[in-house]
Design an enzyme around this catalytic site. Structure first.
Site, mmCIF file in Angstrom:
data_model
loop_
_atom_site.group_PDB
_atom_site.id
_atom_site.type_symbol
_atom_site.label_atom_id
_atom_site.label_comp_id
_atom_site.label_asym_id
_atom_site.label_seq_id
_atom_site.Cartn_x
_atom_site.Cartn_y
_atom_site.Cartn_z
ATOM 1 N NE ARG A 91 33.135 87.785 23.330
ATOM 2 C CZ ARG A 91 32.335 88.439 22.501
ATOM 3 N NH1 ARG A 91 32.710 88.822 21.270
ATOM 4 N NH2 ARG A 91 31.150 88.528 22.811
ATOM 5 C CG PHE A 135 40.249 90.355 11.019
ATOM 6 C CD1 PHE A 135 39.887 91.090 9.798
ATOM 7 C CD2 PHE A 135 40.759 89.075 10.854
ATOM 8 C CE1 PHE A 135 40.677 91.022 8.721
ATOM 9 C CE2 PHE A 135 41.427 88.678 9.657
ATOM 10 C CZ PHE A 135 41.187 89.644 8.523
ATOM 11 C CB SER A 190 41.624 97.989 9.231
ATOM 12 O OG SER A 190 40.284 97.759 9.345
ATOM 13 C CG ASP A 225 35.927 86.987 14.558
ATOM 14 O OD1 ASP A 225 35.339 86.351 13.652
ATOM 15 O OD2 ASP A 225 35.649 87.502 15.427
ATOM 16 C CB CYS A 247 30.749 85.685 10.216
ATOM 17 S SG CYS A 247 31.520 86.989 9.720
HETATM 18 N N1 SAH Z 1 36.687 89.454 16.758
HETATM 19 C C1 SAH Z 1 35.884 90.594 16.949
HETATM 20 C C2 SAH Z 1 34.675 91.152 15.873
HETATM 21 C C3 SAH Z 1 35.659 91.104 14.432
HETATM 22 S S1 SAH Z 1 34.749 91.870 13.224
HETATM 23 C C4 SAH Z 1 34.954 90.365 18.167
HETATM 24 O O1 SAH Z 1 35.121 89.314 18.848
HETATM 25 O O2 SAH Z 1 34.303 91.376 18.905
HETATM 26 C C5 SAH Z 1 35.947 91.986 12.037
HETATM 27 C C6 SAH Z 1 36.825 93.317 12.281
HETATM 28 O O3 SAH Z 1 37.713 93.401 11.295
HETATM 29 C C7 SAH Z 1 36.009 94.866 12.120
HETATM 30 O O4 SAH Z 1 36.377 95.341 13.563
HETATM 31 C C8 SAH Z 1 36.878 95.468 10.861
HETATM 32 O O5 SAH Z 1 36.879 96.924 11.073
HETATM 33 C C9 SAH Z 1 38.187 94.539 10.870
HETATM 34 N N2 SAH Z 1 38.644 94.625 9.533
HETATM 35 C C10 SAH Z 1 37.952 94.356 8.182
HETATM 36 N N3 SAH Z 1 38.742 94.337 7.453
HETATM 37 C C11 SAH Z 1 39.966 94.311 7.819
HETATM 38 C C12 SAH Z 1 41.337 94.315 7.484
HETATM 39 N N4 SAH Z 1 41.554 93.965 6.245
HETATM 40 N N5 SAH Z 1 42.326 94.386 8.369
HETATM 41 C C13 SAH Z 1 42.070 94.754 9.602
HETATM 42 N N6 SAH Z 1 40.811 94.833 9.959
HETATM 43 C C14 SAH Z 1 39.928 94.550 9.375
#
Ligand code: SAH
Length: 390
Positions: A208, A224, A247, A294, A334
């Site tokens: 970050r 994400f 999402s 991510d 991950c």
């Molecule tokens: N970047 C964030 C962590 C991401 S975790 C951080 O640093 O805090 C992954 C995220 O993707 C979750 O919040 C989940 O709700 C979301 N997610 C999962 N599948 C998805 C999709 N197909 N489209 C959009 N979001 C999605």
């Protein structure tokens, strides 16, 4: 003591101190160990190899506690937790939100302990770890002296272990609903009872900051976004504009609160599926200077690697198409089942198909509070690349 005797030759990985014993490696057992109980591991020749926790329902039928013949007791957990906490005190002394115990990599298979200030979140994911819940909680109280220990043993892997989820207050007062955590000079609201993992993605802390240093005057796309870890840092780094795609409506609500909490300008928020939304942005001829990908764990185990590879390729390909010349892509996996090498190959394939030339300018991983034991390369689940397109 109860024993598991390995098939001929199957002692090799244990001799390299890899802490997992797969069910297929076991020739026979003696005694009648119950789930979570301590067993001795012996080679075919009767050589002692390790003491381990028995997980009869798991493919990983035992996880090593120690390589010495010894009693596993409350004192064992106290000592190991003390050692793990000392590492964080040495390497990340000023962090309020930090992973104190990173499972196998801290010699504590199935045990993850995260600290958010005065609140401790405990995640147990093996029969052995669950058997010792009280001793672990005692050790945390003695070593860390927190206000609260909250259990979040609800990871998807529990089903593979034949274990039931266990969530709730273990010690102290219930955690506050709207807890605030400071990371460097920004603040996040964390919901330890309902949020993902233990409430926040502690593993992305360094990344970050990396994004923040690159964001000045840039148009940033955070895919994400969850509760805005990257979005808030892009804004704190004076990004010209940020778009977040996520999402979960609840996560986006929290993202907006986190932006407000830090008195930053609100980003463009898109509630939707990244796979579809990236296509829409492409069709609208949108472009960005910096894109973060991510995604969640597409491949929890090597079993799912092929399907995961297609998903990673798809989003990376679309991201490459949305980048302006000279733009940067910060892309993560991950998935434990996708190695760093494979991930780089997938991303290279995506660039090729997108018709862009890109260079790796940095390799990223989780921070020092997610160490990787040399005998346990699987501990390196988070891998990232910073790429620059020409
Ligand atoms: N970047 C964030 C962590 C991401 S975790 C951080 O640093 O805090 C992954 C995220 O993707 C979750 O919040 C989940 O709700 C979301 N997610 C999962 N599948 C998805 C999709 N197909 N489209 C959009 N979001 C999605």
């Amino acid at each position: 003591m109860n024993r598991l005797v390995l098939k001929p030759g199957r002692e090799k990985s244990l001799k390299r101190r890899h802490p997992w014993i797969f069910s297929g490696a076991v020739a026979k057992g003696t005694g009648e160990p119950k789930a979570g109980e301590t067993v001795e591991i012996h080679s075919t020749n009767g050589e002692f190899l390790a003491v381990a926790a028995y997980s009869p329902q798991s493919q990983i039928v035992a996880r090593v506690w120690d390589w010495q013949k010894r009693e596993i007791d409350a004192a064992f957990f106290h000592k190991r937790i003390e050692q793990a906490v000392a590492l964080r005190a040495q390497l990340l002394p000023d962090n309020e939100a930090v992973r104190l115990v990173h499972a196998e990599s801290d010699g504590l298979p199935g045990i993850v302990i995260d600290r958010y200030g005065e609140i401790i979140v405990l995640q147990l994911s093996s029969a052995g770890a669950m058997r010792w819940r009280d001793a672990i909680a005692d050790a945390i109280e003695a070593v860390v002296k927190p206000q609260t220990i909250f259990e979040r043993s609800d990871a998807e892997v529990l089903a593979l272990e034949g274990l039931a989820a266990s969530v709730g207050q273990l010690r102290g007062a219930p955690p506050p609903m709207h807890m605030q955590v400071h990371e460097v000079d920004v603040t996040f609201e964390v919901d330890v009872a309902h949020g993902h993992k233990s409430g926040f993605y502690l593993d992305q802390r360094d990344n970050r900051l990396r994004l923040r240093a690159l964001a000045k005057d840039k148009e940033v796309l955070d895919c994400f976004s969850y509760t805005g870890g990257f979005t808030v840092n892009a804004l704190a780094g004076s990004a010209a504009q940020v778009t977040a795609i996520e999402s979960s409506a609840l996560a986006l609500e929290m993202l907006k609160r986190n932006v407000e909490l830090n008195k930053l300008p609100q980003p463009e928020c898109i509630e939707g599926d990244v796979f579809q939304e990236l296509r829409k942005l492409r069709d609208q001829a949108r472009s960005f200077d910096l894109i973060v990908l991510d995604p969640p764990k597409f491949a929890p185990t090597a079993h799912h690697a092929e399907k995961a590879a297609r998903a990673y390729k798809d989003i990376n390909l679309l991201a490459f198409k949305l980048l302006r010349p000279g733009g940067l892509l910060i892309t993560f996996s991950c998935s434990g089942g996708v190695s760093r090498e494979l991930f780089q190959k997938i991303v290279a394939g995506a660039a090729l198909d997108a018709g862009v030339e890109a260079q790796i300018v940095a390799h990223l991983s989780a921070g020092a509070d997610h160490p990787i034991a040399l005998n346990f390369p699987e501990g390196e689940y988070l891998k990232g690349l910073v790429l620059r397109v020409r």
